[in-house]
Design an enzyme around this catalytic site. Sequence first.
Site, PDB file in Angstrom:
ATOM      1  N   LYS A   1      53.328  39.106  42.717  1.00 44.70           N
ATOM      2  CA  LYS A   1      53.538  37.725  42.304  1.00 44.70           C
ATOM      3  C   LYS A   1      54.391  37.661  41.032  1.00 44.70           C
ATOM      4  O   LYS A   1      54.718  38.670  40.425  1.00 44.70           O
ATOM      5  CB  LYS A   1      52.187  37.038  42.092  1.00 44.70           C
ATOM      6  CG  LYS A   1      51.346  36.907  43.348  1.00 44.70           C
ATOM      7  CD  LYS A   1      50.046  36.182  43.062  1.00 44.70           C
ATOM      8  CE  LYS A   1      49.205  36.029  44.319  1.00 44.70           C
ATOM      9  NZ  LYS A   1      47.924  35.316  44.055  1.00 44.70           N
TER      10      LYS A   1
ATOM     11  N   HIS B   1      44.242  34.426  30.762  1.00 42.78           N
ATOM     12  CA  HIS B   1      44.231  32.978  30.969  1.00 42.78           C
ATOM     13  C   HIS B   1      44.447  32.275  29.635  1.00 42.78           C
ATOM     14  O   HIS B   1      43.895  32.679  28.614  1.00 42.78           O
ATOM     15  CB  HIS B   1      42.911  32.542  31.586  1.00 42.78           C
ATOM     16  CG  HIS B   1      42.542  33.317  32.807  1.00 42.78           C
ATOM     17  ND1 HIS B   1      43.321  33.322  33.947  1.00 42.78           N
ATOM     18  CD2 HIS B   1      41.497  34.143  33.069  1.00 42.78           C
ATOM     19  CE1 HIS B   1      42.764  34.098  34.860  1.00 42.78           C
ATOM     20  NE2 HIS B   1      41.670  34.623  34.345  1.00 42.78           N
TER      21      HIS B   1
ATOM     22  N   HIS C   1      42.834  41.535  31.458  1.00 45.41           N
ATOM     23  CA  HIS C   1      41.870  42.115  32.377  1.00 45.41           C
ATOM     24  C   HIS C   1      42.481  42.305  33.757  1.00 45.41           C
ATOM     25  O   HIS C   1      43.522  41.718  34.083  1.00 45.41           O
ATOM     26  CB  HIS C   1      40.617  41.238  32.492  1.00 45.41           C
ATOM     27  CG  HIS C   1      40.876  39.850  33.015  1.00 45.41           C
ATOM     28  ND1 HIS C   1      41.340  38.832  32.207  1.00 45.41           N
ATOM     29  CD2 HIS C   1      40.732  39.307  34.246  1.00 45.41           C
ATOM     30  CE1 HIS C   1      41.473  37.731  32.918  1.00 45.41           C
ATOM     31  NE2 HIS C   1      41.120  37.994  34.169  1.00 45.41           N
TER      32      HIS C   1
ATOM     33  N   SER D   1      45.848  41.785  39.793  1.00 46.22           N
ATOM     34  CA  SER D   1      46.886  41.843  38.767  1.00 46.22           C
ATOM     35  C   SER D   1      46.315  41.953  37.365  1.00 46.22           C
ATOM     36  O   SER D   1      45.220  41.485  37.065  1.00 46.22           O
ATOM     37  CB  SER D   1      47.769  40.591  38.859  1.00 46.22           C
ATOM     38  OG  SER D   1      46.997  39.433  38.684  1.00 46.22           O
TER      39      SER D   1
ATOM     40  N   GLN E   1      46.201  40.472  33.953  1.00 48.38           N
ATOM     41  CA  GLN E   1      46.383  39.053  33.696  1.00 48.38           C
ATOM     42  C   GLN E   1      45.571  38.601  32.490  1.00 48.38           C
ATOM     43  O   GLN E   1      44.746  39.342  31.948  1.00 48.38           O
ATOM     44  CB  GLN E   1      45.937  38.249  34.923  1.00 48.38           C
ATOM     45  CG  GLN E   1      44.482  38.479  35.307  1.00 48.38           C
ATOM     46  CD  GLN E   1      44.102  37.757  36.597  1.00 48.38           C
ATOM     47  OE1 GLN E   1      43.475  36.707  36.532  1.00 48.38           O
ATOM     48  NE2 GLN E   1      44.481  38.319  37.739  1.00 48.38           N
TER      49      GLN E   1
ATOM     50  N   GLU F   1      36.273  32.581  32.279  1.00 47.66           N
ATOM     51  CA  GLU F   1      35.550  32.948  33.490  1.00 47.66           C
ATOM     52  C   GLU F   1      34.515  34.035  33.216  1.00 47.66           C
ATOM     53  O   GLU F   1      34.621  34.795  32.243  1.00 47.66           O
ATOM     54  CB  GLU F   1      36.506  33.393  34.595  1.00 47.66           C
ATOM     55  CG  GLU F   1      37.334  34.612  34.277  1.00 47.66           C
ATOM     56  CD  GLU F   1      38.387  34.897  35.336  1.00 47.66           C
ATOM     57  OE1 GLU F   1      38.909  33.937  35.944  1.00 47.66           O
ATOM     58  OE2 GLU F   1      38.711  36.073  35.557  1.00 47.66           O
TER      59      GLU F   1
ATOM     60  N   ARG G   1      50.431  36.621  34.558  1.00 46.48           N
ATOM     61  CA  ARG G   1      50.403  37.987  35.086  1.00 46.48           C
ATOM     62  C   ARG G   1      51.556  38.821  34.529  1.00 46.48           C
ATOM     63  O   ARG G   1      52.609  38.290  34.190  1.00 46.48           O
ATOM     64  CB  ARG G   1      50.506  37.984  36.607  1.00 46.48           C
ATOM     65  CG  ARG G   1      49.401  37.218  37.324  1.00 46.48           C
ATOM     66  CD  ARG G   1      49.618  37.229  38.835  1.00 46.48           C
ATOM     67  NE  ARG G   1      48.558  36.527  39.549  1.00 46.48           N
ATOM     68  CZ  ARG G   1      48.562  35.235  39.813  1.00 46.48           C
ATOM     69  NH1 ARG G   1      49.597  34.487  39.409  1.00 46.48           N
ATOM     70  NH2 ARG G   1      47.566  34.674  40.470  1.00 46.48           N
TER      71      ARG G   1
ATOM     72  N   LYS H   1      40.968  28.442  31.565  1.00 50.89           N
ATOM     73  CA  LYS H   1      40.253  29.112  32.647  1.00 50.89           C
ATOM     74  C   LYS H   1      39.379  30.250  32.124  1.00 50.89           C
ATOM     75  O   LYS H   1      39.539  31.408  32.533  1.00 50.89           O
ATOM     76  CB  LYS H   1      41.248  29.637  33.683  1.00 50.89           C
ATOM     77  CG  LYS H   1      40.598  30.070  35.002  1.00 50.89           C
ATOM     78  CD  LYS H   1      41.616  30.780  35.888  1.00 50.89           C
ATOM     79  CE  LYS H   1      40.945  31.327  37.132  1.00 50.89           C
ATOM     80  NZ  LYS H   1      41.842  32.194  37.923  1.00 50.89           N
TER      81      LYS H   1
END
Length: 435
Positions: free
Chosen positions: A310, A116, A285, A112, A114, A141, A304, A139
């Site tokens: 989702k 954070h 991203h 997806s 998305q 990453e 998302r 989050k």
Amino acid sequence: MDTNIKVVPLSCAVQTYAWGKIGDQSTVAALAKNQAGFTFDQHMPYAELWMGSHPKGPSKLINMPDSLSENNSYLGDWITQKPSVLGTDVYQKFGASLPFLFKVLSVNKSLSIQAHPTKEHAEILHQERPDVYPDPNHKPEMAIALTRFEALCGFRPASEILNYFHEVQEFLAVVGQEAVDGLINAEMATQRSIRKSAVHKALKHCMTCLMECDPKILKIQLANLVNRLNECHEKREDTTPYLGRLFLRIHNEYPGDVGCFVIYFLNHITLEPYESIFLGPNVPHAYLAGDIIECMAASDNVVRAGLTPKYKDVATLTEMLNYTPQTVLETKFLPTQDDNDKFLSVYNAPVDDFSVRKIQIPSQTLKEYDMKILHGPSILLTMSGKADLVFGTNSTKLCKGSVLFISSGTHVSLKDIAPDEEVLLFQAYCDLQRT
């Protein structure tokens, strides 16, 4: 409780999401085959290997002494009972829990679009909608390529986006000329400070117009572009100016999805093995294809807005995004080489929660290797090679797929390194002293 246990083998969770690579094509499956209790199915999509204590996929302790009750218990419970394994600094900052989640991903189908949230925003989202945003943590990453890896990451330079509005009339029709004119005017501003602020505002308006576009118009324009690109292929015309191959591939995976047009906003990045990207808060991203090592703060908060069945939170995503344009080169994250150890590369994330080491020892090179002591907890993953991992008077064998938790301050070394294969290790850790 035996305080001498410093290194613990782990059995880790395997996630079989639909976007994962199938059977033997998956690096996740190849590693999991050496995990205790794993049953391989050639037809299953093996998407993620989770190494850590996150409740959605907690790692289990294995091969513990029979005298201890921890046999087959979870890593998170063991850390709670024995927080000294984290080290004083990490315990004081993060409490009695592992501050990071370590993963391997095998991506066969686009994930997806998305972003954070920041820590402060995550706390608000969790309080308001805990069913959607399951924890109050941020989050950030990092993704480190194991194979050639494709992703969308961060906004392109405004000049590139405007070029796609010119070349892809269907994209322009969905966003609207008024919003695009605003981006043109912003890009033409003469004062740098004014231009930067204006571009951010104009990009936000364009992105919002796309995400909130009339579904009927979206469907028509997507179909128009698909037809035009197919005609180009029949005539053997170059579709590179329209990102034709990428668009058709993503549209084939998610037909009619608004995210298909997002490829014209975001950088399309290809990472070669061991290249990486770091994704801070609010950076848009989407992972597209390939295998990666991934490390993140211990959270599962994702906002998302496309390329997913989702829940899509369009309003939250468009409001929170970082609209700073970057080039592909600026988006990549570079590791540092250790001056005293040619086998060690460090991906030192600009957050306290985690960093990652890569230890790569070519075959026929060394029989022994001394690993630097970390002042915090770590998880060590063996991608290839065989050796004995020695700690104090104890040792355990490493082979492909081995995963170990190593307590703070533990001195470990590799002995009897098998000469016929490269040793490749990744070590996720939290060391606030930045060793």
